[in-house]
Scaffold this active site. Structure first.
Site, mmCIF file in Angstrom:
data_model
loop_
_atom_site.group_PDB
_atom_site.id
_atom_site.type_symbol
_atom_site.label_atom_id
_atom_site.label_comp_id
_atom_site.label_asym_id
_atom_site.label_seq_id
_atom_site.Cartn_x
_atom_site.Cartn_y
_atom_site.Cartn_z
ATOM 1 C CG HIS A 111 46.011 41.206 34.677
ATOM 2 N ND1 HIS A 111 46.801 42.327 34.805
ATOM 3 C CD2 HIS A 111 46.141 40.804 33.384
ATOM 4 C CE1 HIS A 111 47.366 42.612 33.643
ATOM 5 N NE2 HIS A 111 46.985 41.701 32.761
ATOM 6 C CG HIS A 138 37.655 36.935 37.470
ATOM 7 N ND1 HIS A 138 36.724 36.792 36.461
ATOM 8 C CD2 HIS A 138 37.580 38.237 37.843
ATOM 9 C CE1 HIS A 138 36.138 37.945 36.226
ATOM 10 N NE2 HIS A 138 36.633 38.840 37.062
ATOM 11 C CG HIS A 140 38.527 41.778 40.919
ATOM 12 N ND1 HIS A 140 39.337 42.299 39.930
ATOM 13 C CD2 HIS A 140 37.530 41.107 40.287
ATOM 14 C CE1 HIS A 140 38.843 41.968 38.741
ATOM 15 N NE2 HIS A 140 37.745 41.246 38.937
ATOM 16 C CG HIS A 163 33.577 39.744 39.341
ATOM 17 N ND1 HIS A 163 34.422 40.701 38.811
ATOM 18 C CD2 HIS A 163 32.874 40.374 40.328
ATOM 19 C CE1 HIS A 163 34.250 41.846 39.451
ATOM 20 N NE2 HIS A 163 33.305 41.669 40.368
ATOM 21 C CB THR A 246 35.790 45.335 36.346
ATOM 22 O OG1 THR A 246 36.262 44.004 36.597
ATOM 23 C CG2 THR A 246 34.322 45.439 36.716
ATOM 24 C CB THR A 247 39.916 43.544 33.204
ATOM 25 O OG1 THR A 247 39.138 42.511 32.588
ATOM 26 C CG2 THR A 247 40.068 43.258 34.684
#
Length: 328
Positions: A111, A138, A140, A163, A246-247
């Site tokens: 992801h 991680h 995005h 993040h 957010t996941t």
């Protein structure tokens, strides 16, 4: 012959009406079939990942896999700067051991790109209820350097977002920390396109070549959290709100801090992230959740955060200040 012509004129429109109704009926049947086929999803995925040959719950249906994803205090959000409230408690952060060099593993987790961080790096102050130790970071991103941040500022979506995830110091694992409504603190940083490459990111950019396939991982040597973010002196302006992961599972246990100053990366560096692959082999792009409703939450800003005015409001403010006629 004329009578026959008139009969055709009467009959053909009727046939066309029947044909149109039949087409609508066929279309509805096909759509129903498609919907049935494509929504027998199990796991979650991003919108860009969804396909009939990869059945998964896209963001609008994450609650089907994880009920917390339909909570009232979800993340990310759009920060409307003029509606933020200045909070004097949002003092500058103290960053302990952020300069420390460490070795880790960088992984394509299917992801995103994720890097584990030793628990030696700690943040405190900044309006937090105590010290929080770093766990992982991680990212995005969008599509080849296009819009891809999760949070937006006054509707603006940046190319990418970092993040850095922290948990309260006394917890030993993130799962336990997430059971505490304030157990997790995430620092969010935006990226902007630059005309030159950011050399501090070269270790990560090079490592991406070795983790293009899902679940691929490789070593990441000699890196620090400090080299990834703006200088500490430029980290006094930020926004604060309480939200969620957010996941999925979307747990509402996160104190969010969004820094105003973005990190520069060249277009080539930004595009490197889009070369990764999802587990189904599709290009890993659009790895962001759409913004969620505030549902009455207040977003605060630190003393140095700037309220951005639209050009129209700015012109009106100047006209008012100098007693000039306003153009409508």
């Amino acid at each position: 012959m004329r009578s026959h012509d008139r009969k055709q004129v009467i009959v053909l429109p009727s046939l066309r009406r029947v044909s149109s109704k039949m087409q609508q009926l066929i279309l509805l049947v096909l759509l129903a079939s498609f919907w049935t086929t494509c929504t027998k999803a199990g796991d979650w995925c991003y919108q860009s990942q969804f396909a009939c040959d990869h059945q998964c719950n896209e963001p609008a249906n994450w609650n089907h896999a994880h009920s917390d994803c339909e909570g009232r205090y979800q993340s990310p959000i759009n920060v409307v700067t003029r509606k933020t409230l200045k909070d004097e408690r949002l003092t500058p952060f103290q960053f302990s051991n952020y300069q420390q060099i460490f070795k880790s593993t960088i992984k394509n987790n299917g992801h995103s790109v994720q890097v584990g961080v030793p628990n030696l790096s700690i943040i405190s102050d900044g309006g937090l209820p105590g010290g929080y130790k770093a766990v992982q970071f991680h990212l995005h991103w969008g599509n080849n350097g296009g819009p891809g941040s999760e949070h937006t500022i006054d509707g603006e979506q940046y190319p990418m977002e970092l993040h850095i995830v922290h948990m309260k110091q006394h917890y030993t694992d993130l799962t336990t920390a997430l059971s505490d409504p304030e157990g997790v603190a995430v620092l969010g940083f935006f990226y902007e396109r630059s005309t030159s490459a950011n050399r501090k990111y070269e270790p990560i950019i090079k490592a991406l070549q070795n983790i293009k396939a899902a679940n691929g991982n490789t070593s990441l040597n000699s890196i620090s959290l400090a080299q990834l973010i703006p200088p500490e002196k430029n980290l006094t302006t930020y926004y604060r709100y309480k939200g969620s992961l957010t996941t999925p599972g979307c747990t509402e246990a996160v104190i969010w801090t969004l820094f105003e100053n973005p990190i520069p990366l060249s277009m080539e560096q930004l595009r490197a992230f889009s070369e990764l692959k999802f587990p189904n082999g599709k290009q890993m792009v659009g790895t962001f959740r759409p913004v969620q409703p505030l549902n009455g939450r207040q977003v605060s800003r630190s003393g140095g955060a700037v309220i951005l005015l639209s050009s129209a409001l700015l012109v009106a403010a100047i006209a008012t200040a100098f007693g000039l006629p306003q153009v409508n």
